[in-house]
Design a protein around this motif. Structure first.
Motif, PDB file in Angstrom:
ATOM      1  N   GLY A   9      12.050  25.363  -3.997  1.00 19.40           N
ATOM      2  CA  GLY A   9      13.218  24.476  -3.673  1.00 19.40           C
ATOM      3  C   GLY A   9      12.944  23.512  -2.609  1.00 19.40           C
ATOM      4  O   GLY A   9      13.705  22.650  -2.303  1.00 19.40           O
ATOM      5  N   ASP A  10      11.808  23.516  -1.818  1.00 18.40           N
ATOM      6  CA  ASP A  10      11.527  22.572  -0.809  1.00 18.40           C
ATOM      7  C   ASP A  10      11.040  21.147  -1.481  1.00 18.40           C
ATOM      8  O   ASP A  10      10.829  21.343  -2.603  1.00 18.40           O
ATOM      9  N   LEU A  11      11.464  20.281  -0.775  1.00 16.90           N
ATOM     10  CA  LEU A  11      11.196  18.785  -1.370  1.00 16.90           C
ATOM     11  C   LEU A  11       9.961  18.533  -0.731  1.00 16.90           C
ATOM     12  O   LEU A  11       9.725  18.548   0.682  1.00 16.90           O
ATOM     13  N   LEU A  12       8.923  17.729  -1.399  1.00 14.46           N
ATOM     14  CA  LEU A  12       7.724  17.221  -0.725  1.00 14.46           C
ATOM     15  C   LEU A  12       7.390  15.725  -0.922  1.00 14.46           C
ATOM     16  O   LEU A  12       7.670  15.241  -2.131  1.00 14.46           O
ATOM     17  N   PHE A  13       7.393  15.217   0.081  1.00 11.75           N
ATOM     18  CA  PHE A  13       7.134  13.812   0.080  1.00 11.75           C
ATOM     19  C   PHE A  13       6.124  13.232   0.511  1.00 11.75           C
ATOM     20  O   PHE A  13       5.248  13.623   1.408  1.00 11.75           O
ATOM     21  N   VAL A  14       5.318  12.265  -0.360  1.00  9.05           N
ATOM     22  CA  VAL A  14       4.326  11.527  -0.004  1.00  9.05           C
ATOM     23  C   VAL A  14       4.410  10.829   1.249  1.00  9.05           C
ATOM     24  O   VAL A  14       5.194   9.938   1.357  1.00  9.05           O
ATOM     25  N   GLU A  15       3.604  11.128   2.336  1.00  8.14           N
ATOM     26  CA  GLU A  15       3.697  10.355   3.658  1.00  8.14           C
ATOM     27  C   GLU A  15       3.078   9.027   3.670  1.00  8.14           C
ATOM     28  O   GLU A  15       3.742   8.177   4.562  1.00  8.14           O
ATOM     29  N   GLY A  16       2.076   8.759   2.974  1.00 11.23           N
ATOM     30  CA  GLY A  16       1.468   7.460   3.056  1.00 11.23           C
ATOM     31  C   GLY A  16       0.799   6.852   2.112  1.00 11.23           C
ATOM     32  O   GLY A  16       0.406   7.694   0.838  1.00 11.23           O
ATOM     33  N   ASN A  17       0.686   5.637   1.549  1.00 11.88           N
ATOM     34  CA  ASN A  17       0.069   5.102   0.603  1.00 11.88           C
ATOM     35  C   ASN A  17      -0.073   3.754   0.623  1.00 11.88           C
ATOM     36  O   ASN A  17       0.455   2.957   1.140  1.00 11.88           O
ATOM     37  N   GLY A  18      -1.168   2.889   0.065  1.00 12.12           N
ATOM     38  CA  GLY A  18      -1.450   1.705   0.022  1.00 12.12           C
ATOM     39  C   GLY A  18      -0.498   0.776  -1.037  1.00 12.12           C
ATOM     40  O   GLY A  18      -0.221  -0.341  -0.446  1.00 12.12           O
ATOM     41  N   SER A  19       0.401   1.410  -1.632  1.00 10.92           N
ATOM     42  CA  SER A  19       1.314   0.754  -2.598  1.00 10.92           C
ATOM     43  C   SER A  19       2.915   1.093  -2.006  1.00 10.92           C
ATOM     44  O   SER A  19       2.982   2.314  -2.011  1.00 10.92           O
ATOM     45  N   LEU A  20       3.560   0.293  -1.845  1.00 12.58           N
ATOM     46  CA  LEU A  20       4.999   0.510  -1.480  1.00 12.58           C
ATOM     47  C   LEU A  20       5.900   1.289  -2.572  1.00 12.58           C
ATOM     48  O   LEU A  20       6.573   2.012  -2.442  1.00 12.58           O
ATOM     49  N   GLU A  21       5.228   1.058  -3.890  1.00 16.59           N
ATOM     50  CA  GLU A  21       6.033   1.745  -4.839  1.00 16.59           C
ATOM     51  C   GLU A  21       5.589   3.207  -4.896  1.00 16.59           C
ATOM     52  O   GLU A  21       6.505   4.137  -5.686  1.00 16.59           O
ATOM     53  N   GLN A  22       4.461   3.597  -4.316  1.00 18.51           N
ATOM     54  CA  GLN A  22       4.230   5.058  -4.261  1.00 18.51           C
ATOM     55  C   GLN A  22       4.535   5.734  -3.281  1.00 18.51           C
ATOM     56  O   GLN A  22       4.595   7.034  -3.034  1.00 18.51           O
ATOM     57  N   GLN A  51      12.714   2.318   4.948  1.00 19.89           N
ATOM     58  CA  GLN A  51      12.052   3.210   6.097  1.00 19.89           C
ATOM     59  C   GLN A  51      10.699   3.322   6.402  1.00 19.89           C
ATOM     60  O   GLN A  51      10.154   3.628   7.619  1.00 19.89           O
ATOM     61  N   ALA A  52       9.911   3.024   5.358  1.00 20.86           N
ATOM     62  CA  ALA A  52       8.520   3.004   5.618  1.00 20.86           C
ATOM     63  C   ALA A  52       7.783   1.926   6.665  1.00 20.86           C
ATOM     64  O   ALA A  52       8.421   0.701   6.545  1.00 20.86           O
ATOM     65  N   SER A  53       7.013   2.191   7.354  1.00 23.91           N
ATOM     66  CA  SER A  53       6.259   1.363   8.256  1.00 23.91           C
ATOM     67  C   SER A  53       5.115   0.558   7.473  1.00 23.91           C
ATOM     68  O   SER A  53       4.452   1.725   6.710  1.00 23.91           O
ATOM     69  N   SER A  54       4.595  -0.390   7.833  1.00 23.86           N
ATOM     70  CA  SER A  54       3.444  -1.012   7.014  1.00 23.86           C
ATOM     71  C   SER A  54       2.537  -1.693   7.992  1.00 23.86           C
ATOM     72  O   SER A  54       2.922  -2.487   8.608  1.00 23.86           O
ATOM     73  N   THR A  55       1.319  -1.228   8.164  1.00 23.56           N
ATOM     74  CA  THR A  55       0.245  -1.630   8.966  1.00 23.56           C
ATOM     75  C   THR A  55      -1.033  -1.557   8.260  1.00 23.56           C
ATOM     76  O   THR A  55      -1.366  -0.639   7.646  1.00 23.56           O
ATOM     77  N   SER A  56      -1.718  -2.726   8.326  1.00 23.37           N
ATOM     78  CA  SER A  56      -3.166  -2.811   7.606  1.00 23.37           C
ATOM     79  C   SER A  56      -3.014  -2.347   6.251  1.00 23.37           C
ATOM     80  O   SER A  56      -4.087  -1.846   5.584  1.00 23.37           O
ATOM     81  N   GLY A  57      -2.106  -2.718   5.704  1.00 29.96           N
ATOM     82  CA  GLY A  57      -2.031  -2.649   3.986  1.00 29.96           C
ATOM     83  C   GLY A  57      -1.769  -1.133   3.699  1.00 29.96           C
ATOM     84  O   GLY A  57      -1.589  -0.826   2.421  1.00 29.96           O
ATOM     85  N   LEU A  58      -1.307  -0.442   4.438  1.00 29.65           N
ATOM     86  CA  LEU A  58      -0.992   1.013   4.306  1.00 29.65           C
ATOM     87  C   LEU A  58       0.588   1.252   4.694  1.00 29.65           C
ATOM     88  O   LEU A  58       1.218   0.762   5.750  1.00 29.65           O
ATOM     89  N   THR A  64       3.694   3.762   5.490  1.00 28.89           N
ATOM     90  CA  THR A  64       3.695   5.208   5.972  1.00 28.89           C
ATOM     91  C   THR A  64       4.978   5.645   6.130  1.00 28.89           C
ATOM     92  O   THR A  64       6.113   4.830   6.648  1.00 28.89           O
ATOM     93  N   LEU A  65       5.488   7.036   6.143  1.00 27.66           N
ATOM     94  CA  LEU A  65       6.734   7.529   6.522  1.00 27.66           C
ATOM     95  C   LEU A  65       6.260   8.711   7.681  1.00 27.66           C
ATOM     96  O   LEU A  65       5.276   8.757   7.806  1.00 27.66           O
ATOM     97  N   SER A  66       7.426   9.118   8.194  1.00 22.65           N
ATOM     98  CA  SER A  66       7.231  10.071   9.462  1.00 22.65           C
ATOM     99  C   SER A  66       8.097  11.206   9.054  1.00 22.65           C
ATOM    100  O   SER A  66       9.102  11.133   8.362  1.00 22.65           O
ATOM    101  N   ILE A  67       7.913  12.309   9.607  1.00 26.37           N
ATOM    102  CA  ILE A  67       8.986  13.443   9.652  1.00 26.37           C
ATOM    103  C   ILE A  67      10.409  12.885  10.214  1.00 26.37           C
ATOM    104  O   ILE A  67      11.438  13.284   9.661  1.00 26.37           O
ATOM    105  N   SER A  68      10.429  12.151  11.163  1.00 27.05           N
ATOM    106  CA  SER A  68      11.808  11.592  11.854  1.00 27.05           C
ATOM    107  C   SER A  68      12.456  10.612  10.924  1.00 27.05           C
ATOM    108  O   SER A  68      13.528  10.550  10.640  1.00 27.05           O
ATOM    109  N   LYS A  69      11.389   9.714  10.151  1.00 32.21           N
ATOM    110  CA  LYS A  69      12.007   8.851   9.124  1.00 32.21           C
ATOM    111  C   LYS A  69      12.706   9.658   7.905  1.00 32.21           C
ATOM    112  O   LYS A  69      13.632   9.186   7.294  1.00 32.21           O
ATOM    113  N   ILE A  70      12.104  10.646   7.615  1.00 34.11           N
ATOM    114  CA  ILE A  70      12.688  11.461   6.418  1.00 34.11           C
ATOM    115  C   ILE A  70      13.995  11.963   6.972  1.00 34.11           C
ATOM    116  O   ILE A  70      15.038  11.962   6.124  1.00 34.11           O
ATOM    117  N   ALA A  71      13.976  12.651   8.065  1.00 30.20           N
ATOM    118  CA  ALA A  71      15.026  13.305   8.614  1.00 30.20           C
ATOM    119  C   ALA A  71      16.249  12.434   8.638  1.00 30.20           C
ATOM    120  O   ALA A  71      17.304  12.809   8.829  1.00 30.20           O
TER     121      ALA A  71
END
Length: 521
Positions: free
Chosen positions: A350-363, A413-420, A422-429
């Protein structure tokens, strides 16, 4: 001896590719010399044919100058030649509409008179797998010039070549219309899914259900108060357990690690903050809450060399295992963990798992629900874990996160730097999530599961039909080049006679060129 791949009609003949035309290789002028690049000569690379479906092609992404042509081994060939990619990958085919050249990733056939270029085009498509088998190399497969030249080709009479092409294209046209309809239906399904999810989390799917159950539904305010009370109860129980463990640790001479005091659960915030400042509309009986109000968010294990020396090994999930509403568990890795790390990062069903970082905003923020299919498994730090407290149903939350509103919130919520990205624990929270009664969450999940499953089944059928269309094309080509697609005409000039004439004309042209060379000297 000419290689024969399959039986052909008596009026046909087998030959080598270099016996039915001139084979031209390509080259690339130095990219360090700007004067070698310009608009004088059309120039193709295999990348120009990536995803290209048409038979004819006018130009590539780049062109070279006459100076670049003269300072490289690239050659110009006439319009109507058949270009065949010989590496990265092997087997792209197109006919150039204008005089052109290519890079070294092509072998091009300039057909002799009597050899129909469009026939050769379809033949190359039919034998792509044979060309791939004859390619060599470790980094990437490449079909050499000699191997390409030696490829066998079955040649019908010239008039029959044209009849074959006409028949292939008539049959392919019908298939293409069907494929176009199938792809349109698939695109419509994608829009339907998004429309369905949007409607669900605007409360429209359960509007009638809410009206029928209005007196029996617990309000979000009551639910949040209850979850806060349950948190306090669990906290007090954890404190009691800690005090007992602390007493035992002291009585045992304070050996080992001192038991850690449990942290006080966070207070219910009650209202979510939207990144855009604009609150999405939901029914009045719902409310928006941050994820932190309805569960715990945590990180995972960071991979490093020190872990190799740890005695305890645990299976763990990586980014490659998590896709949108999908777990891919064919390849599961192991990692060294301490007992404390294992206890903190061990996944629960029942835990949800989020992918924290990706080069594509859609992913970014791909999310799936852990199904508990592998016991005692942890996860890497590039996956952010959300464990619902009980007020928020896991499947309901996951479906919201893949809905248009949920996806927009994640991307905001995602941050974007150098083409990457990313999310964070606090941003998901802090992600806003709609809260309604558990009964309504269950009803929404039931409706969505039913309708999305039906859409998935339909998509599987569409994909199967598209696969059958590809197989049908190959079957048509196989029949075409075995002489079974159109009838033979006994009045046509036999192919062996055509090949003999081509050979004689090439020999004559060679002697003429030799005499001219001798005379010039």
């Amino acid at each position: 001896m000419t290689e024969i791949l399959w039986e052909a009609p008596k009026t046909w003949a087998w030959a080598r590719i270099d016996e039915v035309g001139e084979v031209v290789s390509g080259a690339t002028p130095s990219t360090k010399v700007s004067e070698y690049w310009g608009n004088d000569v059309i120039w193709f690379s295999p990348a120009d044919l990536t995803g290209y479906r048409a038979k004819f092609i006018a130009k590539g992404a780049k062109s070279i100058s006459l100076k670049g042509l003269s300072n490289s081994s690239a050659r110009v060939f006439p319009a109507g030649s058949v270009m065949f990619s010989s590496r990265a990958p092997v087997g792209y085919v197109a006919i150039n509409m204008h005089e052109a050249s290519t890079n070294q990733g092509f072998k091009t056939l300039v057909p002799n008179a009597g050899v129909f270029n469009e026939y050769v085009y379809y033949y190359f498509k039919a034998i792509r797998h044979i060309a791939e088998q004859r390619a060599t190399g470790t980094t990437f497969k490449e079909l050499s010039g000699s191997a390409f030249s030696a490829l066998p080709i079955v040649l019908p009479p010239t008039n029959e070549q044209r009849r074959i092409v006409e028949k292939i294209e008539a049959m392919f046209e019908r298939i293409d219309k069907g494929v176009e309809n199938l792809r349109g239906a698939k695109a419509t399904l994608a829009l339907y899914r998004q429309s369905l999810l949007k409607s669900a989390f605007e409360g429209n799917l359960t509007a009638d259900w809410r009206a029928q159950n209005a007196g029996a539904l617990e309000t979000p305010k009551t639910l949040l108060a209850r979850i806060q009370k349950e948190r306090e109860t669990r906290y007090k129980s954890a404190l009691d357990d800690w005090q007992t463990a602390l007493a035992e640790w002291r009585a045992g001479g304070e050996l080992g690690r001192k038991p850690g005091k449990p942290g006080r659960p966070p207070e219910i915030i009650g209202e979510a903050v939207f990144p855009s400042g604009k609150v999405a509309q939901v029914p009045t009986s719902w409310r928006w809450s941050p994820m932190s109000d309805v569960g715990r968010t945590s990180g995972g294990l960071t991979k490093n060399q020190k872990r190799e020396s740890l005695a305890r090994k645990a299976k763990y999930l990586r980014v490659a295992n998590i896709y949108s509403n999908e777990l891919r568990l064919d390849h599961i890795s192991e990692i060294g963990v301490t007992d404390e790390e294992f206890s903190k990062s061990r996944l629960e069903k029942g835990d949800l798992l989020f992918v924290e970082g990706n080069g594509s905003l859609e992913q970014i923020g791909r999310v799936a629900v852990w199904d508990g299919s592998i016991p005692d498994i942890t996860h890497q730090n590039h996956l952010i874990r959300f464990s619902p407290d009980g007020l928020l149903d896991s499947q309901f939350a996951m479906l919201f996160m893949i809905s248009p509103v949920g996806r927009n919130l994640i991307k905001a919520q995602a941050s974007s730097t150098s083409g990457l990205h990313t999310l964070s624990i606090s941003k998901i929270a802090n992600l806003p999530v709609p809260i309604c009664s558990p009964a309504e969450q269950a009803e929404i999940t039931r409706i969505l599961d039913t309708r999305l499953t039906a859409a998935d089944r339909m998509e599987v059928e569409i994909d199967a039909a598209l696969t059958r269309a590809d197989a049908l094309r190959q079957s048509i080509l196989k029949r075409a080049f075995a002489g079974k697609l159109v009838p033979q005409d006994p009045t046509d000039e036999p192919a062996p006679t055509l090949l003999a004439r081509i050979k004689a004309e090439r020999a004559k042209a060679g002697k003429t060129a030799k005499r001219k060379t001798t005379h010039a000297s």
